[in-house]
Design a protein around this motif. Structure first.
Motif, PDB file in Angstrom:
ATOM      1  N   LEU A   1       0.856  -1.176   0.000  1.00 18.89           N
ATOM      2  CA  LEU A   1       0.000   0.000   0.000  1.00 18.89           C
ATOM      3  C   LEU A   1       0.891   1.224   0.000  1.00 18.89           C
ATOM      4  O   LEU A   1       1.973   1.230   0.556  1.00 18.89           O
ATOM      5  CB  LEU A   1      -0.904   0.030   1.247  1.00 18.89           C
ATOM      6  CG  LEU A   1      -1.981  -1.028   1.298  1.00 18.89           C
ATOM      7  CD1 LEU A   1      -2.838  -0.824   2.535  1.00 18.89           C
ATOM      8  CD2 LEU A   1      -2.858  -0.953   0.071  1.00 18.89           C
TER       9      LEU A   1
ATOM     10  N   ASP B   1      -8.961  -1.561  -3.157  1.00 22.10           N
ATOM     11  CA  ASP B   1      -8.138  -1.087  -2.047  1.00 22.10           C
ATOM     12  C   ASP B   1      -8.566  -1.743  -0.735  1.00 22.10           C
ATOM     13  O   ASP B   1      -9.077  -2.858  -0.728  1.00 22.10           O
ATOM     14  CB  ASP B   1      -8.266   0.446  -1.976  1.00 22.10           C
ATOM     15  CG  ASP B   1      -6.994   1.128  -1.512  1.00 22.10           C
ATOM     16  OD1 ASP B   1      -6.648   0.984  -0.312  1.00 22.10           O
ATOM     17  OD2 ASP B   1      -6.339   1.808  -2.320  1.00 22.10           O
ATOM     18  N   THR B   2      -8.391  -1.002   0.360  1.00 18.70           N
ATOM     19  CA  THR B   2      -8.696  -1.513   1.697  1.00 18.70           C
ATOM     20  C   THR B   2     -10.145  -1.314   2.097  1.00 18.70           C
ATOM     21  O   THR B   2     -10.554  -1.720   3.186  1.00 18.70           O
ATOM     22  CB  THR B   2      -7.828  -0.820   2.763  1.00 18.70           C
ATOM     23  OG1 THR B   2      -8.198   0.567   2.857  1.00 18.70           O
ATOM     24  CG2 THR B   2      -6.347  -0.930   2.432  1.00 18.70           C
TER      25      THR B   2
ATOM     26  N   HIS C   1      -6.824   3.692   4.253  1.00 18.17           N
ATOM     27  CA  HIS C   1      -6.105   3.940   3.006  1.00 18.17           C
ATOM     28  C   HIS C   1      -7.074   4.089   1.841  1.00 18.17           C
ATOM     29  O   HIS C   1      -6.980   5.039   1.043  1.00 18.17           O
ATOM     30  CB  HIS C   1      -5.130   2.790   2.758  1.00 18.17           C
ATOM     31  CG  HIS C   1      -4.252   2.953   1.562  1.00 18.17           C
ATOM     32  ND1 HIS C   1      -4.630   2.550   0.306  1.00 18.17           N
ATOM     33  CD2 HIS C   1      -3.005   3.460   1.441  1.00 18.17           C
ATOM     34  CE1 HIS C   1      -3.648   2.803  -0.552  1.00 18.17           C
ATOM     35  NE2 HIS C   1      -2.649   3.360   0.117  1.00 18.17           N
ATOM     36  N   GLY C   2      -8.029   3.170   1.718  1.00 20.22           N
ATOM     37  CA  GLY C   2      -8.987   3.244   0.630  1.00 20.22           C
ATOM     38  C   GLY C   2      -9.869   4.472   0.701  1.00 20.22           C
ATOM     39  O   GLY C   2     -10.264   5.032  -0.332  1.00 20.22           O
TER      40      GLY C   2
ATOM     41  N   VAL D   1      -7.821   7.369  -0.671  1.00 25.67           N
ATOM     42  CA  VAL D   1      -7.791   7.266  -2.132  1.00 25.67           C
ATOM     43  C   VAL D   1      -9.118   7.726  -2.725  1.00 25.67           C
ATOM     44  O   VAL D   1      -9.157   8.494  -3.705  1.00 25.67           O
ATOM     45  CB  VAL D   1      -7.471   5.815  -2.550  1.00 25.67           C
ATOM     46  CG1 VAL D   1      -7.753   5.596  -4.042  1.00 25.67           C
ATOM     47  CG2 VAL D   1      -6.022   5.477  -2.221  1.00 25.67           C
TER      48      VAL D   1
ATOM     49  N   ARG E   1     -13.192  -4.056  -2.315  1.00 22.62           N
ATOM     50  CA  ARG E   1     -12.244  -4.260  -1.208  1.00 22.62           C
ATOM     51  C   ARG E   1     -11.482  -5.570  -1.389  1.00 22.62           C
ATOM     52  O   ARG E   1     -12.082  -6.645  -1.487  1.00 22.62           O
ATOM     53  CB  ARG E   1     -12.973  -4.253   0.134  1.00 22.62           C
ATOM     54  CG  ARG E   1     -12.005  -4.273   1.318  1.00 22.62           C
ATOM     55  CD  ARG E   1     -12.666  -3.743   2.564  1.00 22.62           C
ATOM     56  NE  ARG E   1     -13.710  -4.617   3.045  1.00 22.62           N
ATOM     57  CZ  ARG E   1     -13.505  -5.714   3.779  1.00 22.62           C
ATOM     58  NH1 ARG E   1     -12.267  -6.081   4.084  1.00 22.62           N
ATOM     59  NH2 ARG E   1     -14.510  -6.438   4.204  1.00 22.62           N
TER      60      ARG E   1
ATOM     61  N   SER F   1      -4.031   1.355  -6.039  1.00 22.31           N
ATOM     62  CA  SER F   1      -2.944   1.944  -5.253  1.00 22.31           C
ATOM     63  C   SER F   1      -2.297   0.838  -4.423  1.00 22.31           C
ATOM     64  O   SER F   1      -2.341   0.832  -3.190  1.00 22.31           O
ATOM     65  CB  SER F   1      -3.476   3.069  -4.363  1.00 22.31           C
ATOM     66  OG  SER F   1      -3.781   4.204  -5.137  1.00 22.31           O
ATOM     67  N   LEU F   2      -1.688  -0.106  -5.119  1.00 19.42           N
ATOM     68  CA  LEU F   2      -1.076  -1.267  -4.484  1.00 19.42           C
ATOM     69  C   LEU F   2      -0.028  -1.825  -5.431  1.00 19.42           C
ATOM     70  O   LEU F   2       0.031  -1.453  -6.603  1.00 19.42           O
ATOM     71  CB  LEU F   2      -2.138  -2.334  -4.174  1.00 19.42           C
ATOM     72  CG  LEU F   2      -3.125  -2.697  -5.293  1.00 19.42           C
ATOM     73  CD1 LEU F   2      -2.556  -3.722  -6.250  1.00 19.42           C
ATOM     74  CD2 LEU F   2      -4.435  -3.201  -4.711  1.00 19.42           C
TER      75      LEU F   2
ATOM     76  N   SER G   1       0.510   5.819  -4.059  1.00 21.53           N
ATOM     77  CA  SER G   1      -0.892   5.492  -3.789  1.00 21.53           C
ATOM     78  C   SER G   1      -1.779   6.725  -3.855  1.00 21.53           C
ATOM     79  O   SER G   1      -2.964   6.625  -4.184  1.00 21.53           O
ATOM     80  CB  SER G   1      -1.036   4.859  -2.405  1.00 21.53           C
ATOM     81  OG  SER G   1      -0.750   3.499  -2.420  1.00 21.53           O
TER      82      SER G   1
END
Length: 443
Positions: free
Chosen positions: A17, A136-137, A173-174, A177, A204, A235-236, A386
């Motif tokens: 991440l 993402d997360t 994090h997500g 973003v 997710r 973004s990973l 990211s």
């Protein structure tokens, strides 16, 4: 037959991440019960027998993800490799930056949006009619700056952990973003996203314990194309991955998946990574997924001295961030991801983090049994490729909003064609140049 030899662990450098920590260790553990199968041009129903459970039928991309014993999978007479679960170390500088700052200014702190002339972009379009997948997360759908944008009906949880997707349990994090893409510019609070009129779909792929499956990521990309997303933001990443053996297999199935998404009209935007690595001259290793076919790889830029006197070390928002990966043919465009003058953490403890990217955050909390009990929504600073990638995903949505008939390649070409490399700068850090959303929507 299986690709080459078995490795119990793939040791990777970098942060899966985004963040500014370069060279942290990532360990990708092979699963013994789940495998990625090359369908060899056949549909999953024709290649896979009844003794194997198909978790993801990704036939449009020529891939299937199955569960079963390796001996059963080997009997398929197909090329395969084990799925991997990847654990990450937390980015060090992001850990010491404020994670919630609801009393800080909104747009005034967003040097990234100011450098892209986002208010002028919104005079043309706010991204209405476009759809962006955030792989993402998780995204906090109840965040006051995001609740207008997240389509909870289309959002999906690919982890199988039971926490859902597009729900208040969205990851920090997500959520950051997502805010960079579509934070509300009309609710008189918080911050501004580049494409606040666009719809967000939360895909997710990370569980609360920060584990992500490569297969889940592939499935999320295929799903994004299936639901007609104009852009998918990843973004990973993992680096370095050897080109030979199983690394080559992962690269091949990734290429097929991204090519399928691209042909379906989805621009796949991927963070270039945070290892300060020259991806152009790194020998027999690759960075995934940003070096996959059709991926629009994004490097990061940022200022030094936004809110303090940086002296001779002061730099503008278009300067390459110290952590960003680079490479002339490995980077599509550069975009604001944030930078940091590390010495300023002591000399300017209250303002050094203003050089990072300011946007929405949401920190979920869990009880001792791992059950979600609530989240704290707010605003905070993060840095990394990211943060740069969603600037580009949002720009793709803006372009598609203005010209909905463009193909994915045409959207990416327009973003590259209107970008520009700063004078006397090293093109290796910029690809086509520094992102210019206003130029892209008015060309």
């Amino acid at each position: 037959m299986r690709q080459q030899h078995r490795r119990s662990f793939l040791k990777l450098s970098g942060s899966l991440l985004g963040g500014v920590a370069a060279g942290s260790t990532v360990v990708a553990a092979e699963r013994t019960d789940r495998f990625i199968v090359d369908l060899g041009g056949k549909d999953a129903s024709a290649r896979v027998n009844a003794d194997i459970e198909v978790i993801y039928d990704l036939s449009p991309a020529g891939v299937a993800v199955v569960e079963g014993s390796e001996s059963t999978v080997a009997a398929l007479d197909a090329t395969y490799a084990p799925d991997v679960e990847i654990a990450i170390d937390a980015p060090a500088v992001n850990d010491v930056a404020p994670t919630s700052a609801v009393d800080e200014p909104g747009y005034g702190a967003q040097w990234d949006k100011q450098s892209q002339r986002i208010p002028a972009v919104h005079d043309v379009t706010r991204g209405e009619g476009a759809r962006v997948a955030v792989i993402d997360t998780g995204v906090a759908a109840d965040h006051p700056d995001l609740e207008h944008a997240v389509n909870t009906s289309l959002s999906r949880n690919f982890t199988g952990d039971g926490f859902g997707a597009g729900v208040p349990a969205g990851g920090d994090h997500g959520t950051h973003v997502a805010g960079i893409v579509a934070a509300n510019d009309r609710n008189e609070t918080g911050v501004v996203g580049s494409a606040p009129g666009a719809e967000l779909v939360d895909c997710r792929v990370f569980s609360p314990n920060s584990l992500a499956s490569f297969a889940d990521i592939l499935a999320a990309v295929v799903y994004s194309a299936q639901i007609d997303c104009d852009a998918a933001n990843l973004s990973l990443g993992a680096y370095p991955v050897p080109r030979q053996g199983e690394g080559g297999f992962y690269g091949e199935v990734l290429n097929r998946t991204l090519t399928h998404a691209n042909r379906s009209g989805t621009v796949v935007v991927v963070a270039a990574g945070n290892d300060s690595a020259d991806l152009q001259h790194d020998g027999g290793i690759i960075s995934l997924p940003n070096e996959g076919a059709q991926a629009l790889s994004v490097s990061a830029t940022g200022p030094k001295g936004t809110a303090f006197d940086a002296g001779d070390e002061e730099e503008g928002p278009k300067s390459p961030a110290f952590y960003t990966n680079y490479g002339t043919n490995a980077v599509g465009v550069a975009a604001p991801g944030g930078d940091a003058l590390l010495s300023a953490r002591e000399s300017h403890p209250d303002t050094w983090f203003y050089d990072l990217v300011y946007n929405t955050v949401s920190t979920p909390s869990y009880d001792d049994d791992g059950n979600y009990v609530g989240s704290t929504d707010g605003y905070g600073w993060k840095a990394g490729t990211s943060m740069a990638a969603p600037q580009v995903a949002a720009a793709a949505a803006l372009v598609r909003s203005v010209e909905p008939g463009l193909t994915a390649d045409q959207v990416a070409s327009k973003l590259g064609r209107t970008a520009a490399v700063p004078a006397e700068a090293d093109r290796a850090y910029y690809g086509s140049g520094y992102l210019d959303p206003l130029g892209a929507v008015t060309e």
